[in-house]
Design a protein around this motif. Sequence first.
Motif, PDB file in Angstrom:
ATOM      1  N   GLY A   2      34.129 -80.711 109.862  1.00 50.21           N
ATOM      2  CA  GLY A   2      33.514 -81.775 110.241  1.00 50.21           C
ATOM      3  C   GLY A   2      32.154 -82.162 109.551  1.00 50.21           C
ATOM      4  N   LYS A   3      31.492 -83.015 109.270  1.00 48.79           N
ATOM      5  CA  LYS A   3      30.311 -83.223 108.905  1.00 48.79           C
ATOM      6  C   LYS A   3      29.756 -84.998 109.730  1.00 48.79           C
ATOM      7  N   ALA A   4      28.468 -84.622 110.042  1.00 46.55           N
ATOM      8  CA  ALA A   4      27.813 -85.478 110.675  1.00 46.55           C
ATOM      9  C   ALA A   4      27.180 -86.370 109.935  1.00 46.55           C
ATOM     10  N   ILE A   5      27.587 -87.847 109.750  1.00 47.12           N
ATOM     11  CA  ILE A   5      26.790 -88.398 109.577  1.00 47.12           C
ATOM     12  C   ILE A   5      25.932 -89.606 109.783  1.00 47.12           C
ATOM     13  N   ASN A   6      25.186 -89.636 109.771  1.00 38.47           N
ATOM     14  CA  ASN A   6      23.854 -90.522 109.954  1.00 38.47           C
ATOM     15  C   ASN A   6      22.989 -91.505 109.956  1.00 38.47           C
ATOM     16  N   GLY A   7      23.186 -92.525 110.426  1.00 42.46           N
ATOM     17  CA  GLY A   7      22.406 -94.183 110.206  1.00 42.46           C
ATOM     18  C   GLY A   7      21.957 -94.317 110.929  1.00 42.46           C
ATOM     19  N   LYS A   8      20.788 -94.647 110.290  1.00 38.09           N
ATOM     20  CA  LYS A   8      19.561 -95.776 111.269  1.00 38.09           C
ATOM     21  C   LYS A   8      19.611 -97.228 111.205  1.00 38.09           C
ATOM     22  N   PHE A   9      19.894 -97.811 113.099  1.00 39.64           N
ATOM     23  CA  PHE A   9      19.911 -99.332 112.816  1.00 39.64           C
ATOM     24  C   PHE A   9      19.074 -99.901 113.689  1.00 39.64           C
ATOM     25  N   GLN A  10      18.707-101.089 113.289  1.00 39.76           N
ATOM     26  CA  GLN A  10      17.819-101.959 113.989  1.00 39.76           C
ATOM     27  C   GLN A  10      18.015-102.665 115.333  1.00 39.76           C
ATOM     28  N   SER A  11      19.076-102.778 115.928  1.00 38.50           N
ATOM     29  CA  SER A  11      19.235-104.374 116.775  1.00 38.50           C
ATOM     30  C   SER A  11      21.018-103.601 116.772  1.00 38.50           C
ATOM     31  N   MET A  12      20.846-103.621 118.750  1.00 38.75           N
ATOM     32  CA  MET A  12      22.500-103.224 118.743  1.00 38.75           C
ATOM     33  C   MET A  12      23.238-103.931 118.081  1.00 38.75           C
TER      34      MET A  12
END
Length: 65
Positions: A2-12
Amino acid sequence: MGKAINGKFQSMDQARNTRDDLIGSEIPQDRIFIDKDEQIIRVMLPAEEAREVYEIFDRHGVTYN
């Protein structure tokens, strides 16, 4: 593996919409994690399945490296 794919969001709302789209693409819900404090959405998948996650992140304006 498995690989962790991370993304940054601005709002819920953005995070929820992204999560719903990921689930709609048949990614198991237990593989998707939202960290509200850090504003990170993390998806744990094999590396060969990462492309679809990046496409969904792009669609929702979630940034990643």
